[in-house]
Design a protein around this motif. Structure first.
Motif, short mmCIF file in Angstrom:
data_model
loop_
_atom_site.label_atom_id
_atom_site.label_comp_id
_atom_site.label_asym_id
_atom_site.label_seq_id
_atom_site.Cartn_x
_atom_site.Cartn_y
_atom_site.Cartn_z
N LYS A 122 10.35 -0.36 13.47
CA LYS A 122 8.94 -0.67 13.68
C LYS A 122 8.15 -0.25 12.44
CE LYS A 122 8.20 3.70 16.14
NZ LYS A 122 7.76 4.32 17.40
N PRO A 123 6.90 -0.69 12.32
CA PRO A 123 6.08 -0.26 11.18
C PRO A 123 6.00 1.26 11.10
CG PRO A 123 5.02 -2.07 12.31
CD PRO A 123 6.20 -1.68 13.16
N VAL A 124 5.95 1.75 9.86
CA VAL A 124 5.93 3.19 9.61
C VAL A 124 4.50 3.60 9.28
CG1 VAL A 124 6.78 5.04 8.12
CG2 VAL A 124 8.31 3.16 8.79
N SER A 125 3.99 4.57 10.03
CA SER A 125 2.63 5.06 9.81
C SER A 125 2.70 6.40 9.07
CB SER A 125 1.90 5.24 11.14
OG SER A 125 0.58 5.69 10.93
N LEU A 126 1.96 6.48 7.96
CA LEU A 126 1.95 7.68 7.12
C LEU A 126 0.51 8.05 6.78
CD1 LEU A 126 4.69 6.56 4.55
CD2 LEU A 126 5.02 8.19 6.42
N PRO A 127 0.28 9.32 6.45
CA PRO A 127 -1.05 9.67 5.91
C PRO A 127 -1.27 8.97 4.58
CG PRO A 127 0.47 11.51 5.69
CD PRO A 127 1.17 10.49 6.53
N ILE A 128 -2.51 8.73 4.22
CA ILE A 128 -2.80 8.07 2.95
C ILE A 128 -2.15 8.81 1.79
CG2 ILE A 128 -4.65 7.60 1.27
CD1 ILE A 128 -4.59 5.50 3.36
N SER A 129 -2.25 10.12 1.78
CA SER A 129 -1.61 10.93 0.74
C SER A 129 -0.25 11.41 1.26
CB SER A 129 -2.49 12.12 0.35
OG SER A 129 -3.69 11.69 -0.27
N LYS A 146 4.18 -5.79 4.62
CA LYS A 146 2.75 -5.81 4.89
C LYS A 146 2.25 -4.37 4.89
CE LYS A 146 2.70 -9.95 7.83
NZ LYS A 146 2.37 -10.47 9.19
N GLN A 147 1.00 -4.19 4.50
CA GLN A 147 0.40 -2.87 4.48
C GLN A 147 -0.98 -2.93 5.13
OE1 GLN A 147 1.91 -0.62 0.64
NE2 GLN A 147 0.92 -2.50 0.04
N ARG A 148 -1.23 -1.99 6.02
CA ARG A 148 -2.55 -1.95 6.66
C ARG A 148 -3.08 -0.53 6.56
NH1 ARG A 148 -1.19 -3.19 11.33
NH2 ARG A 148 -1.56 -1.28 12.52
N ILE A 149 -4.26 -0.39 5.99
CA ILE A 149 -4.87 0.92 5.82
C ILE A 149 -5.90 1.14 6.91
CG2 ILE A 149 -6.27 2.37 4.31
CD1 ILE A 149 -4.99 1.00 1.93
N SER A 192 -0.16 1.97 7.32
CA SER A 192 0.96 1.44 8.10
C SER A 192 1.73 0.46 7.23
CB SER A 192 0.45 0.75 9.36
OG SER A 192 1.52 0.19 10.09
N LEU A 193 3.05 0.68 7.12
CA LEU A 193 3.92 -0.16 6.29
C LEU A 193 4.88 -0.94 7.19
CD1 LEU A 193 4.83 2.51 3.58
CD2 LEU A 193 3.12 0.71 3.37
N THR A 194 4.85 -2.26 7.05
CA THR A 194 5.78 -3.10 7.80
C THR A 194 7.05 -3.30 6.98
OG1 THR A 194 3.95 -4.27 8.86
CG2 THR A 194 6.10 -5.36 8.88
#
Length: 244
Positions: A11-18, A62-65, A71-73
């Protein structure tokens, strides 16, 4: 030597901006499985210890901020590079041994590792950042406190710091070549500021395109080790657009 790593996730990976610190920690964890002393390993120049590698930002299909997170697809790619071929090979071996990277609880499974082409000998490149460049000096205030000054790429001293940093890296590698009058660093786009949190520190870094003229060996060092400071924290990796 440079490699491009492709990773998959369910699934998409969610990370902090930094996310540079957790990503660096994950890289060191993989390296330590092959080189136990990797976290303490460095090359010395003028009394400074330099960590001889750099890495890019993660790039998803795909990237969604969102506010405070990204979030990285998958698939997700990562570039890793070092002037020491054995170091890159150790990281690649560790990736294969672990089957991928574990990052903040997310398991990124290894799809492939691609060795990137060696940069042909050249005295001039046009390139862009694939992780932002940070350049700074530590100054003393009038009351004796230390203060970090981050240079803006439009400042003349930014190019001077880039040159001197390359000279230190050459010295650390035992290379006698130094940047002289033929050295030139010119912006080729408007720099975009990035505020990056690393542990409890804030780094100011920049993304941009640029033209670099220098001895071919120094350009090779820039290509394999990165430009500016804090390369092993995920700063200063570049991608060549053209050679001149």
């Amino acid at each position: 030597m440079r490699i491009r790593i492709s990773l998959e996730s369910e699934k998409p990976v969610s990370l902090p901006i930094s996310y540079s610190y957790p990503l660096q920690s994950a890289i060191y964890k993989i390296l330590s499985d092959v080189i136990p002393e990797s976290h303490d390993f460095g090359l010395t120049a003028n009394g400074r210890t330099l960590r001889p590698f750099t890495f890019s930002r993660l790039l998803g299909r795909k990237q969604r901020i969102n506010e405070g997170s990204i979030s990285l697809t998958p698939p997700i790619s990562l570039h890793f590079s070092s002037p020491l071929e054995d170091y890159v090979q150790a990281f690649a071996n560790g990736l294969m041994k672990n089957g991928g990277i574990r990052l903040l609880g997310a398991k990124l499974d290894l799809i492939s590792i691609e060795v990137e082409p060696t940069l042909p000998e050249t005295k001039c490149i046009v390139a862009k950042t694939i992780s932002p460049i940070t350049v700074y000096s530590t100054l003393m205030t009038a009351d004796g406190r230390k203060k970090t000054y981050f240079y803006n790429p439009v400042e003349k001293d930014f190019a001077i710091q880039i040159r001197e940093n390359l000279n230190r890296k050459a010295s650390a590698l035992g290379n006698s070549v130094r940047a002289g009058e033929s050295f030139s660093f010119k912006l080729a786009s408007r720099p975009v500021q990035r505020i990056v949190k690393y542990k409890d520190f804030t780094q100011i870094a920049w993304d941009f395109r640029f033209e670099l003229q220098a001895d071919p060996e120094l350009i090779s060092i820039a290509y394999d080790w990165g430009l500016g400071s804090k390369n092993a924290q995920g700063f200063g990796m570049i991608k060549t657009i053209e050679r001149r």
